[in-house]
Design a protein around this motif. Structure first.
Motif, PDB file in Angstrom:
ATOM      1  N   THR B 161      36.706  16.248 -57.424  1.00  0.00           N
ATOM      2  CA  THR B 161      37.575  17.042 -56.871  1.00  0.00           C
ATOM      3  C   THR B 161      38.205  16.980 -55.466  1.00  0.00           C
ATOM      4  OG1 THR B 161      36.316  18.844 -56.522  1.00  0.00           O
ATOM      5  CG2 THR B 161      37.362  18.690 -58.661  1.00  0.00           C
ATOM      6  N   ARG B 167      44.219  24.665 -57.559  1.00  0.00           N
ATOM      7  CA  ARG B 167      44.662  24.806 -58.786  1.00  0.00           C
ATOM      8  C   ARG B 167      44.073  23.394 -59.554  1.00  0.00           C
ATOM      9  NH1 ARG B 167      48.714  27.129 -61.920  1.00  0.00           N
ATOM     10  NH2 ARG B 167      49.776  27.912 -59.778  1.00  0.00           N
ATOM     11  N   ARG B 169      41.473  21.588 -58.585  1.00  0.00           N
ATOM     12  CA  ARG B 169      40.434  21.744 -58.669  1.00  0.00           C
ATOM     13  C   ARG B 169      39.815  22.401 -60.134  1.00  0.00           C
ATOM     14  NH1 ARG B 169      37.763  22.876 -53.283  1.00  0.00           N
ATOM     15  NH2 ARG B 169      38.243  20.913 -53.366  1.00  0.00           N
ATOM     16  N   HIS B 170      40.276  23.598 -60.136  1.00  0.00           N
ATOM     17  CA  HIS B 170      40.004  24.594 -61.313  1.00  0.00           C
ATOM     18  C   HIS B 170      40.269  23.703 -62.668  1.00  0.00           C
ATOM     19  CE1 HIS B 170      38.171  28.171 -59.709  1.00  0.00           C
ATOM     20  NE2 HIS B 170      38.999  27.692 -58.587  1.00  0.00           N
ATOM     21  N   TRP B 173      37.698  21.304 -63.195  1.00  0.00           N
ATOM     22  CA  TRP B 173      36.266  21.986 -63.692  1.00  0.00           C
ATOM     23  C   TRP B 173      36.616  22.157 -65.167  1.00  0.00           C
ATOM     24  CZ3 TRP B 173      35.575  25.988 -59.230  1.00  0.00           C
ATOM     25  CH2 TRP B 173      35.052  25.261 -58.268  1.00  0.00           C
ATOM     26  N   GLN B 174      37.444  22.539 -65.656  1.00  0.00           N
ATOM     27  CA  GLN B 174      37.844  23.058 -66.987  1.00  0.00           C
ATOM     28  C   GLN B 174      37.557  21.910 -67.980  1.00  0.00           C
ATOM     29  OE1 GLN B 174      37.307  26.315 -66.737  1.00  0.00           O
ATOM     30  NE2 GLN B 174      38.003  26.092 -69.010  1.00  0.00           N
ATOM     31  N   GLU B 195      31.257  23.816 -56.369  1.00  0.00           N
ATOM     32  CA  GLU B 195      31.198  22.977 -57.491  1.00  0.00           C
ATOM     33  C   GLU B 195      29.938  22.619 -58.295  1.00  0.00           C
ATOM     34  OE1 GLU B 195      34.464  20.147 -57.237  1.00  0.00           O
ATOM     35  OE2 GLU B 195      32.916  18.483 -57.305  1.00  0.00           O
ATOM     36  N   GLN B 198      28.967  25.936 -60.055  1.00  0.00           N
ATOM     37  CA  GLN B 198      29.834  26.194 -61.017  1.00  0.00           C
ATOM     38  C   GLN B 198      29.334  25.376 -62.363  1.00  0.00           C
ATOM     39  OE1 GLN B 198      32.906  27.948 -61.899  1.00  0.00           O
ATOM     40  NE2 GLN B 198      32.789  29.169 -60.086  1.00  0.00           N
TER      41      GLN B 198
END
Lengths: 257, 308
Positions: B161, B167, B169-170, B173-174, B195, B198
């Motif tokens: 990332t 946005r 980045r998230h 992650w998903q 990161e 998470q």
């Protein structure tokens, strides 16, 4: 070659052909130099240079085989630049971490370069014919000439691939392949070697371009070939072998980033 | 174990990049290699993914020795690097089909997987456009989608990332969480503590080519001095009174502050304020400090032993 190697090489070839199809100007650009040389030498210098030829042969007939060899040289420079650019892309690093035939990237490039050079040669022959080139060769002569040109293209392509791998930047790759474009001037391409000063004539007679051009000229317009044919094929095979081995060795180095 | 490495060393000239690295990553887990720029994260990924060879040490990835059987390693892994490894001259779809061909899938299966990945990575609309026209987030998604065509069970994500907006980045992650749910082992490098916090089951902190700490996020947080409540006073007299009233606190006369160890929870704060009231101490300012991975990171990756 195993089936997988053939399959991967075909995949890589298809990738390169798609690049060429998408950006045709990049590959056609290599035609500029040889075509310019052809027109320049025929129309500007041709009058006086042609007068020196024995038996009043037409200068464009004398010149065209040399221009074809220059076209192959320009193709090698294109290969070097193209491959060097490609090696800088992350995608090649990805290929290296995939379970594919290791050298398929290089072999695919070699095949697409030879194809590109063949198309360029066809176009240059077309221009030469328009400029008054009148080959006397029959079918066998043309086939032999085509075979020699393809062999030469293969040799120079592998050399170009090695240059492309050795260079750090595309500009560097281009300059390392300059000798391939410059050496024809010190060969029998533009004038017969016996018209040069003795030292230069020795260089011209013993460098690979001269026997290759003499053989091509013999096949196309019927001048004597002598033992040039063996030298021509020999040089091509040696250059192919050296270029191929050198390319593999360079490709096996750790890619530095 | 999905990955075991012992004593990995790599140097370029005089510059030592990895200085005896040991790693163990169990199957089906997310392992984050955390470190500042130049710590050796990318070099580690390059060695484990067979792109380059280590000068010394051994590594086994997915049961294959990286030096002796690189082809075996390559069959099991997927790599998504820091710099997008996509072919810019091809379209997104052509990039994915190229991967399907190189994964030696038959044409129908290849097309099926490519269609599914385009959909899953929200690239259907851009499928026919050249990758050179993609935004940073789209390129990174395409890059990861290309890695997934061959359905690897072990994926290296080198700073997946870096350079992305929040946005994107998230979204990334998903996607990574989705892979984890499928049981894929993930080896992640990142310079973002959040990161690692998470996504990762275990975190290793790399600094100067060596591991300086390893553990879960919670374990790492325990490595450094705990949380505290910091009180600031208007003058030295108040500071004296407070320091007398609160045992175990540490004072800073220059800043007129007093650090009281504790978690900074409501109970501690109430008790603390009561005691200060009883002693008739005026507090000018109060702040609660809980350790986070940032503290760990700075404590471990800088020369200083007392970061505060």
């Amino acid at each position: 070659m195993s089936t997988l190697a053939i399959r991967d090489t075909t995949t890589m070839l298809r990738r390169n052909l798609r690049h060429m199809q998408r950006f045709p100007l990049m590959s056609i650009g290599t035609l500029g130099m040889p075509v310019l040389m052809l027109l320049l030498f025929v129309h500007v210098f041709g009058g006086s240079l042609g007068a020196t030829l024995a038996g009043g042969a037409s200068y464009v007939d004398y010149l065209a085989p040399g221009i074809l060899v220059m076209t192959v040289g320009a193709g090698a420079a294109w290969t070097a630049v193209n491959l060097c650019t490609d090696m800088g892309e992350g995608i090649v690093a990805r290929f290296r971490t995939m379970a594919i035939s290791r050298y398929s990237v290089l072999t695919g490039q070699a095949l697409s370069s030879v194809l590109n050079t063949v198309v360029s040669l066809a176009l240059v022959i077309g221009v030469a014919l328009l400029a008054g080139f009148r080959p006397t060769a029959g079918l066998t002569g043309w086939l032999a000439a085509a075979g020699l040109l393809v062999l030469l293209a293969l040799a120079f392509t592998w050399l170009g691939i090695a240059f492309g791998l050795a260079a750090k930047t595309p500009a560097g790759a281009n300059s390392s392949s300059l000798p391939l474009q410059f050496l024809p001037f010190v060969s029998s391409a533009f004038v017969p070697t016996d018209s040069m000063s003795s030292g230069l004539a020795w260089v011209a007679e013993n460098q690979p371009f001269t026997p290759i051009i003499d053989t091509l000229r013999g096949l196309l317009i019927g001048t004597p070939i002598g033992d040039s044919g063996y030298w021509a094929v020999g040089w091509c095979l040696v250059i192919t072998a050296v270029g191929h081995a050198w390319s593999r060795a360079l490709f096996n180095r750790d890619p530095s980033r | 174990m999905a990955i075991t490495a012992t004593g990995l060393r790599k140097s370029y000239g005089d510059h030592v990049v990895l200085d005896g690295l040991d790693l163990r990553v169990p199957r089906g887990t997310v392992f984050a290699l955390l470190g500042p720029n130049g710590a050796g994260k990318t070099t580690t990924v390059q060695i484990l993914s067979t792109l380059i060879t280590a000068d010394r040490g051994r590594a086994e990835v997915a049961g294959h020795d990286v030096a002796r059987d690189p082809h075996g390693v390559r069959r099991a892994i997927g790599v998504t690097g820091q710099f997008s490894a996509v072919d810019n001259l091809l379209t997104g779809e052509e990039n994915l089909l190229l991967m399907a061909d190189l994964a030696h899938l038959d044409r129908r299966e290849g097309r099926r997987r490519v269609a599914r990945l385009l959909d899953r990575f929200d690239l259907v609309d851009a499928a026919k456009k050249p990758a050179s026209t993609y935004s940073g987030g789209m390129r990174r998604r395409l890059d990861l989608a290309m890695t997934l065509v061959g359905e690897p069970r072990l994926i290296f994500l080198d700073e997946p990332t870096t350079g992305l907006d929040p946005r994107s980045r998230h979204a990334m992650w998903q996607i990574i969480r989705g892979l984890v749910a499928d049981g894929v082992t993930i080896f992640l490098t990142t310079q973002y503590l959040e990161e690692a916090d998470q996504l990762a089951d275990r975190i290793a902190v790399l600094n100067g080519g060596r591991l300086v700490a390893e553990g879960t996020a919670a374990e790492l947080k325990r490595l450094i001095p705990g949380g505290h409540v910091r009180l600031r006073f208007a003058d030295a007299h108040m500071l004296d009174l407070a320091a007398e009233a609160l045992d175990g606190s540490s004072r800073d006369d220059a800043d007129l502050t007093l650090d009281v160890p504790g978690d900074g929870g409501v109970h501690q704060l109430r008790a603390l304020l009561d005691r200060l009231d009883d002693a008739a101490v005026e507090v000018q300012d109060l702040s609660v400090h809980t350790p986070d991975l940032d503290d760990v990171f700075f404590a471990l990756t800088t020369e200083r032993t007392a970061p505060r």
